[in-house]
Design an enzyme around this catalytic site. Structure first.
Site, PDB file in Angstrom:
ATOM      1  CG  PHE A  14      -2.804   2.795  -0.859  1.00  0.00           C
ATOM      2  CD1 PHE A  14      -1.713   3.563  -0.360  1.00  0.00           C
ATOM      3  CD2 PHE A  14      -2.301   1.634  -1.840  1.00  0.00           C
ATOM      4  CE1 PHE A  14      -0.447   3.190  -0.546  1.00  0.00           C
ATOM      5  CE2 PHE A  14      -0.748   1.449  -2.037  1.00  0.00           C
ATOM      6  CZ  PHE A  14       0.141   2.220  -1.488  1.00  0.00           C
ATOM      7  CG  ASP A  74      -6.771   0.846  -7.361  1.00  0.00           C
ATOM      8  OD1 ASP A  74      -6.384  -0.191  -7.598  1.00  0.00           O
ATOM      9  OD2 ASP A  74      -6.001   1.633  -6.885  1.00  0.00           O
ATOM     10  CE  LYS A  96      -1.174  -4.985  -3.135  1.00  0.00           C
ATOM     11  NZ  LYS A  96      -1.804  -3.521  -3.347  1.00  0.00           N
TER      12      LYS A  96
HETATM   13  C1  PLP Z   1      -1.214  -2.391  -3.574  1.00  0.00           C
HETATM   14  C2  PLP Z   1      -2.261  -1.299  -4.095  1.00  0.00           C
HETATM   15  C3  PLP Z   1      -1.728  -0.379  -5.049  1.00  0.00           C
HETATM   16  C4  PLP Z   1      -0.205  -0.204  -5.574  1.00  0.00           C
HETATM   17  O1  PLP Z   1       0.338  -1.280  -6.024  1.00  0.00           O
HETATM   18  P1  PLP Z   1       1.833  -1.442  -6.357  1.00  0.00           P
HETATM   19  O2  PLP Z   1       2.011  -2.638  -7.260  1.00  0.00           O
HETATM   20  O3  PLP Z   1       2.347  -1.511  -4.861  1.00  0.00           O
HETATM   21  O4  PLP Z   1       2.423  -0.310  -7.093  1.00  0.00           O
HETATM   22  C5  PLP Z   1      -2.558   0.389  -5.744  1.00  0.00           C
HETATM   23  N1  PLP Z   1      -3.871   0.428  -5.519  1.00  0.00           N
HETATM   24  C6  PLP Z   1      -4.357  -0.583  -4.689  1.00  0.00           C
HETATM   25  C7  PLP Z   1      -5.706  -0.616  -4.184  1.00  0.00           C
HETATM   26  C8  PLP Z   1      -3.470  -1.352  -3.889  1.00  0.00           C
HETATM   27  O5  PLP Z   1      -4.056  -2.217  -2.934  1.00  0.00           O
END
Ligand code: PLP
Length: 402
Positions: free
Chosen positions: A138, A223, A252
């Protein structure tokens, strides 16, 4: 007046893309939250792995208030002191030399993927454009980032989609070898797949991916939107893996609840984002950067990282005990303040039921897909709150299975 707003109002005035709880949280303090009816909860969710210092943290509140009294917004025609200080500290603390600020994880990833394409274009030509990613991953909700993500349900119906993106199985090096080539511009991975079910990368797999990226001149993008900013017991998860990425994204926990994200990279790679190639109106705004500095100062200490590891072990063993007592989990995986309890065959597909049972018993947790209950408490959670939260979760499960 405000009492007339309830969950029902959501259905009247909000786009139906979420299905929120009936609970309306109104106030938080540390790892406790109170709702509209005065009910109190132990917070094992932290938003969705965001509130790394808990709620109403004095250092964060002070940083936000102090900056609010100075200046809120400037645009990128000017830089500002909180942004410069934060970038200085992040580059000091990591492999990176350069920082691009965004407002969310998705935007940080959008910048990372655009940079990877641009860097390959500048240095190797337009043929080198393929992005390799992993199933179940994701990376955000913009059209580019959902396409790099490995969950087809998030792209269905949004066609036509951006091209040049390939997916393969996570932790399967043979499958990966089949796909990577000199046309690959970047490989994108989460060190622990968060939304996909708290699935940690096998260290040997990551090492070999790094080697293959080097062999094919492909950039390795980590990521760390969910794993970063102390969540796993290191400032970034890569630090505990013996592998260094070329580009890293973070969000986050980075703002502890204030929206901010960033992309970190080296001077050589950053050189492809020359003036005019990319931008953001709010990215690097002084309010977000001031709050993030307070988070970084509180998180990035050896004592805090040791505390995360110790608390994690306590929560993990507590969850394992609950799993054995009621036969609901096949195991608990993850690292630091990012743990996933994997549902046993009998309970597969029913993670949401665990969430609801928790709410009814005063504890907030999360799901990661339908088969995993996710726990993302604050690094600052107290021993007493861990014990109370586990006791409430135990009671919730006892009711669920009865
Ligand atoms: C939550 C998340 C995202 C997206 O972040 P947003 O602030 O909601 O755009 C991208 N990559 C990972 C691994 C995530 O957990």
């Amino acid at each position: 007046m405000s009492d007339s707003y309830t969950r029902a109002t959501f259905d009247e005035v909000m786009v139906p893309n979420y299905n929120p709880s009936e609970i309306l949280p109104e106030r938080g303090e540390g790892s406790r939250v109170w709702d509209q009816n005065g009910n109190e909860y132990v917070d094992f969710a932290g938003g969705i792995a965001v509130s790394i210092l808990g709620h109403n943290h004095p250092g964060m509140v002070k940083a936000l208030k102090d900056q609010a009294d100075k200046i809120w917004h400037l645009s990128n025609v000017f830089t500002n002191k909180p942004a410069l200080e934060l970038a200085d500290k992040l580059t000091e603390a990591t492999f990176a030399d350069k920082v691009f600020f965004a407002n969310s994880g998705g935007e940080a990833n959008e910048a990372a993927f655009k940079l990877a394409r641009r860097y390959a274009h500048d240095n190797f030509g337009p043929e080198k454009s393929e992005i390799l990613s992993f199933s179940k991953s994701f990376h955000g909700r913009t059209l580019f980032t959902v396409c790099v993500g490995g969950q087809p349900k998030y792209t269905e119906g949004f066609e036509p989609l951006p091209g040049g993106i390939l997916h393969t199985e996570y932790n399967n090096i043979e499958a990966f070898k089949e796909l990577i080539s000199d046309k690959t511009c970047a490989v994108v991975m989460e060190p622990i797949q968060g939304e996909g079910g708290i699935i940690p990368a096998d260290p040997e797999f990551v090492k070999q991916v790094r080697e293959l990226c080097d062999k094919h001149n492909a950039l390795l993008v980590f990521d760390e939107v969910q794993t970063g900013f102390g969540r796993t017991g290191d400032l970034y998860a890569y630090m505990g893996m013996g592998v260094t990425p070329d580009i890293l994204t973070t969000a986050k926990s980075m703002g502890g609840g204030f929206p901010i994200g960033a992309m970190l990279t080296t001077t050589k790679i950053a050189a492809s984002l020359v003036p005019g190639t990319h931008g953001s109106t709010y990215g690097g705004n002084p309010l977000g950067c001031a709050v993030s500095l307070a988070v970084l100062d509180a998180i990035n200490t050896p004592e805090m990282m040791t505390a995360v590891k110790e608390k994690s072990a306590k929560i993990q063993s507590g969850l394992e005990a609950i799993g054995e007592k009621y036969g609901v989990f096949s195991g608990v995986r993850g690292k630091g303040m990012l743990l996933g309890a994997v549902l046993s065959d009998e309970w597969k597909g029913k993670a949401r039921k665990f969430l609801e049972a928790g709410w009814a018993n005063g504890v907030m947790c999360l799901v990661a897909g339908a088969d995993v209950v996710r726990f993302a408490p604050a690094a600052t959670i107290t021993e007493a709150d861990i014990e109370e939260g586990l006791a409430r979760f135990d009671k919730a499960i006892s009711e669920l299975v009865s």
